[in-house]
Design an enzyme around this catalytic site. Structure first.
Site, short mmCIF file in Angstrom:
data_model
loop_
_atom_site.label_atom_id
_atom_site.label_comp_id
_atom_site.label_asym_id
_atom_site.label_seq_id
_atom_site.Cartn_x
_atom_site.Cartn_y
_atom_site.Cartn_z
N LYS A 1 37.13 40.76 6.48
CA LYS A 1 37.63 40.36 7.80
C LYS A 1 38.91 39.54 7.69
CE LYS A 1 33.99 42.24 9.60
NZ LYS A 1 33.10 41.95 10.67
N ASP A 2 39.09 38.82 6.57
CA ASP A 2 40.30 38.02 6.38
C ASP A 2 41.56 38.88 6.35
OD1 ASP A 2 38.99 35.48 6.07
OD2 ASP A 2 38.46 36.04 4.04
#
Length: 485
Positions: free
Chosen positions: A116-117
């Protein structure tokens, strides 16, 4: 200028900045580009040796008009977004096994150790950039199954234009994931632990959708979202497919396969977007756990909501894959009327059966499989013992099981890239249980950032699902009054 429309067809086309700042479209649909841009053969060849930020610049430039984000600003936003990653290359590629056919694409080298980063940092930076230009603030509200929340919280911490409200179902994510949200000590980040979520984060998504459907309330609270309903998240997720492709193939132009642990379909839609732009992908493998909503769709053409099953791969414990509506929109030839009928039917009955033509379009270039916890656990152990101590997290293991299950149905020697979506250190109990280690943990299952958050104070709001809507509105309203004073 590229414009964005709603999958439900109820709004006039908008520019990139409006789509990103709004999150949901005003008619309740999801934003998609009017047309998906195509890359030329010359572009495709010229991108092969680019670094990840350079490649992201080229891909995103096809979706973001220069009048909204000039080239110099876009480059700076991308450089800032990936400067905190633990890997200099942002994403690492690791061959698995002796034949070199299976490759792990490690997407977890960001600050919260999750794929997700890769998209979240850029999305938050873009929101902050656009809001500063407009002298505005936003309240970001999102539900998380464990990884989106920490990524959003970390990226938002300290931003003067953003208040971040990550909500998570208590007891259904790991303590490590929870503490990544609750130990930031940032005055603009407000994690909320919610009790009695029978359907996990799907219960929270329902509350989020309800808030966004009230246009007066949305405007009053300055609401937006950074879940993968936000177009910017999805389009950035198309970049790592290009990057992984270039690092895996022997010759540019060869086809590859991707095996993707799947829940809400956001990551897989990013892959579909990349292929639609021109990336040579033979098959996408949709790797489902026991919550096999997506596998049921691909295998039978039926979308049906069932009770949530808690599995080892908690981040994909999802029974309503909301990004699948984006995929369906293109599978129907952008038929928003048909999509609206299906969405309304699903909302009222919890089930939709697609016609034969639509099912054929859905299945084009996709394979799917459902993976049990036993298979997940066994693969973690077997891989650790036979691949020089390489440690899979439970979500990556789902992708590896799926790839191994379907490999004989794919062209021989064609590469299969398995997306590694989280660092195993985020799932210590599962790791120890799979490896039969008791209280011990191998070094591959540790990370210094998680050791730190295990020792510091937590700041969290606790709420029961029954009262969440009222409590969330009350907390946000109070926060806005404090800022006004």
């Amino acid at each position: 200028m590229i414009k964005y429309v709603s999958t439900r067809g109820g709004i006039s086309p908008v520019a990139f900045d409006e789509a990103v700042l709004s999150g949901f479209a005003a008619d309740g649909g999801l934003f998609v580009p009017e047309t998906i841009p195509k890359i030329t053969q010359a572009q495709f060849q010229s991108w092969a040796e680019l670094s990840y930020p350079e490649l992201a610049f080229e891909v995103l430039s096809m979706f973001i008009d220069r009048s909204i984000v000039p080239a110099t600003d876009l480059k700076k936003l991308l450089d800032d977004s990936y400067s905190s990653f633990n890997s200099q290359s942002v994403i690492d590629m690791v061959p698995l096994g002796r034949d070199g056919r299976t490759i792990i694409m490690e997407l977890f080298h960001g600050p919260t150790l999750s794929f997700k980063d890769v998209a979240m940092g850029f999305l938050i930076n873009v929101l902050d950039y656009l809001l500063e230009k407009r002298n505005q603030r936003l309240s970001i509200v999102l539900a998380t199954t464990g990884d989106t929340g920490p990524a959003a919280a970390w990226a938002s911490a300290g931003k003067k234009t953003i208040d971040c409200w990550p909500m998570y179902p208590r007891g259904m994510i790991t303590e490590e994931q929870e503490r990544q949200m609750t130990t930031l000590n940032a005055s603009n980040v407000h994690p909320i632990g919610v009790d009695n979520c029978e359907d996990g984060a799907d219960d929270l998504d329902f509350i989020v959708a309800k808030l966004f459907s009230d246009h007066e309330l949305k405007e009053k609270l300055n609401l937006s979202s950074v879940n993968s309903i936000n177009w910017c998240r999805v389009v950035v997720q198309s970049v790592h497919y290009f990057y992984g492709y270039y690092r895996a193939v022997e010759q540019v132009g060869d086809e590859v396969n991707f095996s993707v642990p799947s829940g809400a379909f956001g990551n897989l839609f990013g892959g579909y977007l990349a292929r639609s732009m021109g990336l040579p992908v033979n098959k996408f493998i949709c790797a489902n756990n026991a919550n096999q909503t997506l596998h049921t769709i691909f295998s039978s053409g039926v979308l049906a909501k069932k009770n949530l099953v808690q599995t080892l791969s908690t981040a994909i414990d999802i029974v309503v894959p909301y990004n699948f509506w984006r995929f369906l929109y293109y599978c129907t030839g952008s038929d928003s009327e048909k999509l609206k009928v299906w969405q309304d039917e699903f909302k009222s009955t919890g089930k939709v059966e697609f016609d034969a033509a639509t099912l054929n379009a859905i299945q084009n270039g996709f394979m799917s499989v459902t993976v049990s916890d036993y298979e997940t656990s066994k693969t973690i152990k077997d891989t650790f013992e036979t691949c020089d101590g390489y440690l899979l997290d439970p979500h990556t293991a789902v992708a590896v099981v799926a790839a191994n299950t379907l490999k004989d149905m794919l062209p021989k020697k064609m590469k299969v890239i398995c997306l590694a979506t989280a660092h195993p250190a985020k799932f210590p109990e599962t790791t120890r249980a799979c490896l039969n280690l008791g209280t011990e943990m191998p070094n591959q299952g540790k990370h210094v950032s998680l050791e730190r958050v295990s020792k510091v104070c937590q700041h969290v709001r606790i709420c029961d699902l029954e009262n969440l809507e009222f409590a969330l509105i009350d907390a946000m309203t109070t926060r806005l009054k404090m800022q006004a004073d």
